[in-house]
Write an enzyme that holds these catalytic residues in place. Structure first.
Site, PDB file in Angstrom:
ATOM      1  N   GLU A 100       9.215   4.195  20.873  1.00  0.00           N
ATOM      2  CA  GLU A 100       9.539   2.956  21.591  1.00  0.00           C
ATOM      3  C   GLU A 100       9.769   3.302  23.054  1.00  0.00           C
ATOM      4  OE1 GLU A 100      12.592   0.381  19.980  1.00  0.00           O
ATOM      5  OE2 GLU A 100      12.035   0.919  17.920  1.00  0.00           O
TER       6      GLU A 100
ATOM      7  N   GLU B  14      16.229   4.240  14.418  1.00  0.00           N
ATOM      8  CA  GLU B  14      17.482   4.291  15.202  1.00  0.00           C
ATOM      9  C   GLU B  14      18.714   4.366  14.306  1.00  0.00           C
ATOM     10  OE1 GLU B  14      17.569   1.186  18.195  1.00  0.00           O
ATOM     11  OE2 GLU B  14      16.005   2.172  19.349  1.00  0.00           O
TER      12      GLU B  14
HETATM   13  O1  AHR Z   1      12.048  -3.034  20.427  1.00  0.00           O
HETATM   14  C1  AHR Z   1      13.227  -3.759  20.277  1.00  0.00           C
HETATM   15  C2  AHR Z   1      14.305  -2.973  19.537  1.00  0.00           C
HETATM   16  O2  AHR Z   1      14.707  -1.888  20.330  1.00  0.00           O
HETATM   17  C3  AHR Z   1      13.908  -2.325  18.258  1.00  0.00           C
HETATM   18  O3  AHR Z   1      13.977  -3.191  17.174  1.00  0.00           O
HETATM   19  C4  AHR Z   1      14.917  -1.233  18.104  1.00  0.00           C
HETATM   20  O4  AHR Z   1      14.419  -0.132  17.402  1.00  0.00           O
HETATM   21  C5  AHR Z   1      15.280  -0.884  19.544  1.00  0.00           C
HETATM   22  O5  AHR Z   1      16.651  -0.884  19.744  1.00  0.00           O
END
Ligand code: AHR
Length: 496
Positions: A291, A172
């Site tokens: 994610e 990110e």
């Molecule tokens: O999964 C929780 C968080 O969400 C992770 O650390 C990050 O990559 C995202 O913002």
């Protein structure tokens, strides 16, 4: 209500990559410490690995484990997590404002993947660190021996290289919350150089470059274009992240967010293909949805949690039944993109926005565990294009949303067609699946996940997938009723 799915083997999306059933484990809250690793707990083995967790992870048939983060990786020194445990430094984890003891590191992680039958997907720190730390880590993990870092690995007990194939170039990096956040130009150049140098150490790596962390980022789209301008030839995958919430407490709008998810994925595919065309490239870039989940229940508690604790209770969403339906519709949506989404990591796996929760005496399974487990177990094979008709509804943000979300997977090895179907409506639905081009022989299994209050959670472990005994199969057509607000699966034996 009516819903119908036509299944036809000539209408194939793609073979489903096993790696879409992957997960993220981050040094965050009780994800690693207390979750996977707790040497003081009688449920752990001599390595300190919770054996009840190992079993539940195996039940989910997880493929890759993305590690060690998440936001955590952007401030992490991987060297802190190797060598004798009593010499490892305790540090401030600035991403989650916690204390990191480094008692669980690279070797522990690799051992844990072996126990769980999973494979590593390693992220490098492109926030506070960069090329040097990344190339050393690849040398440590993948170089056979005779160099500083590879010999250190041997000295630390791993004679054979770990041979880690899949690597994420940071996390990110578009977000200002990220340690070492960069603009697209800066990140694109750094990712290109890092990829080049990592491949000088080991040419056989699959690399994932960081895309947008959400669709709402102001830079969404332009971030991908700029980053891919620099890295298109270097990487195999572009990452995307997506979390949904029901903050507004509007069930129908919540479940309709699968439409947004679908458009989000299609949009990123379009950007990749535009860059491909502009570069006159023969290569098609695939996606790593590394994610995804529902995430919002824990926000308030997290805001109130005191900083600088070791393994604090962070991001401990307790998922309810409507969340399970959301995860179900997200699973179907991502299988609809099986031609381009080749990696997908449920975020996360244990305790932290997770399907598996631990306490000192055992584990409990969250509502979202159940649809994920079924799709991971039976959604292996070829995703077939869903030709679906169903009643539809309008919600606050979406129009013409089908009450039915369905998809079939053909598993040629087992001569099985598996139908996943969700009824998003509050009325029962007459549902039929017509199998064209198959000779349906019998229903192997028909199940439903239904009948719970939408706000019910599963701490008391009452939730279960139940058999659906009201299914008929005549003339290649399966007929049944989908319960109101239900997740369903039908496994149909077909002739060779
Ligand atoms: O999964 C929780 C968080 O969400 C992770 O650390 C990050 O990559 C995202 O913002």
């Amino acid at each position: 209500m009516q819903g119908k799915l036509i299944v036809d083997p000539t209408n194939q999306i793609s073979k489903i990559d096993d790696r879409v059933f992957s997960a993220l484990i981050e040094h965050l809250g009780r994800g690693v410490y207390d979750g996977l690793y707790n040497p003081d707990n009688p449920l752990s083995d001599a390595n300190g690995f919770r054996q009840d967790v190992v079993k539940a992870v195996k039940d989910l048939n997880i493929d890759l484990i993305r590690y060690p983060g998440g936001n955590f990786v952007s401030g992490y020194n991987w060297e802190d997590g190797i060598g004798p445990k009593d010499q490892r430094p305790t540090r401030l984890d600035l991403a989650w404002r916690s204390i990191e003891t480094n008692q669980f590191g690279l070797h522990e992680f690799m051992n844990w993947t072996k126990q769980t039958g999973t494979r590593p997907d390693m992220a490098v720190n492109l926030g506070s660190r960069g090329i040097d730390a990344a190339r050393n880590l690849v040398e440590y993990c993948n170089y056979p021996g005779g160099t500083y870092w590879s010999d250190l690995r041997k000295q630390n007990g791993a004679e054979e290289p770990f041979n880690i194939k899949t690597w994420c170039l940071g996390n990110e990096m578009d977000g200002d919350w990220q340690i070492g956040h960069k603009d697209a130009e800066e990140y694109g150049k750094l990712a290109h150089e890092t990829a080049k140098v990592m491949r000088l150490v080991d040419p056989d790596l699959d690399l994932v470059v960081s895309g947008s962390s959400t669709r709402e980022m102001a830079t969404f789209g332009s971030w991908e274009e700029t980053v891919l301008d620099h890295t298109y030839d270097d990487v195999q995958y572009l990452s995307l992240h997506r979390y949904y919430d029901n903050e507004e407490n509007d069930l129908h709008n919540f479940l309709a967010k699968s439409v947004d998810f679908d458009e989000f994925i299609s949009g990123i595919v379009a950007v990749c293909d535009a860059v491909k065309a502009r570069k006159h490239s023969d290569k098609t870039l695939n996606l790593a949805l590394d994610e995804w989940n529902v995430w919002y229940h824990s926000h308030k508690q997290d805001d109130e949690t005191a900083p600088w604790q070791q393994a604090p209770h962070l991001l401990e969403d307790h998922y309810n039944f409507e969340d399970a339906l959301m995860v179900g519709t997200m699973l179907i949506t991502l299988l609809k993109h099986a031609d381009r989404v080749k990696i997908a990591c449920l975020a996360q796996l244990v305790n932290v926005i997770a399907p598996i929760m631990t306490d000192d005496t055992g584990i409990w399974l969250q509502s979202i565990f159940f649809p994920f487990m079924q799709v991971s177990k039976y959604g292996r094979g070829i995703a077939l294009t869903p030709k679906q008709t169903a009643d539809a509804y309008d919600s606050k943000d979406f129009t013409d949303v089908p009450y039915l979300d369905s998809l079939a997977v053909y598993n040629p090895e087992h001569h099985e067609v598996v139908v996943f179907a969700e009824n998003k409506g509050e009325d029962a639905m007459d549902f039929s699946t017509e199998l064209r081009g198959f000779t349906a022989q019998s229903v192997i299994e028909a199940t439903q996940f239904a009948g719970y209050d939408i706000k019910q959670t599963n701490e008391d472990q009452v939730m279960a997938i139940e058999p659906n005994d009201h299914v008929t199969l005549t003339d290649n057509t399966l007929q049944t009723t989908l319960q109101p607000l239900s997740w369903n699966m039908f496994r149909i034996q077909v002739a060779n």
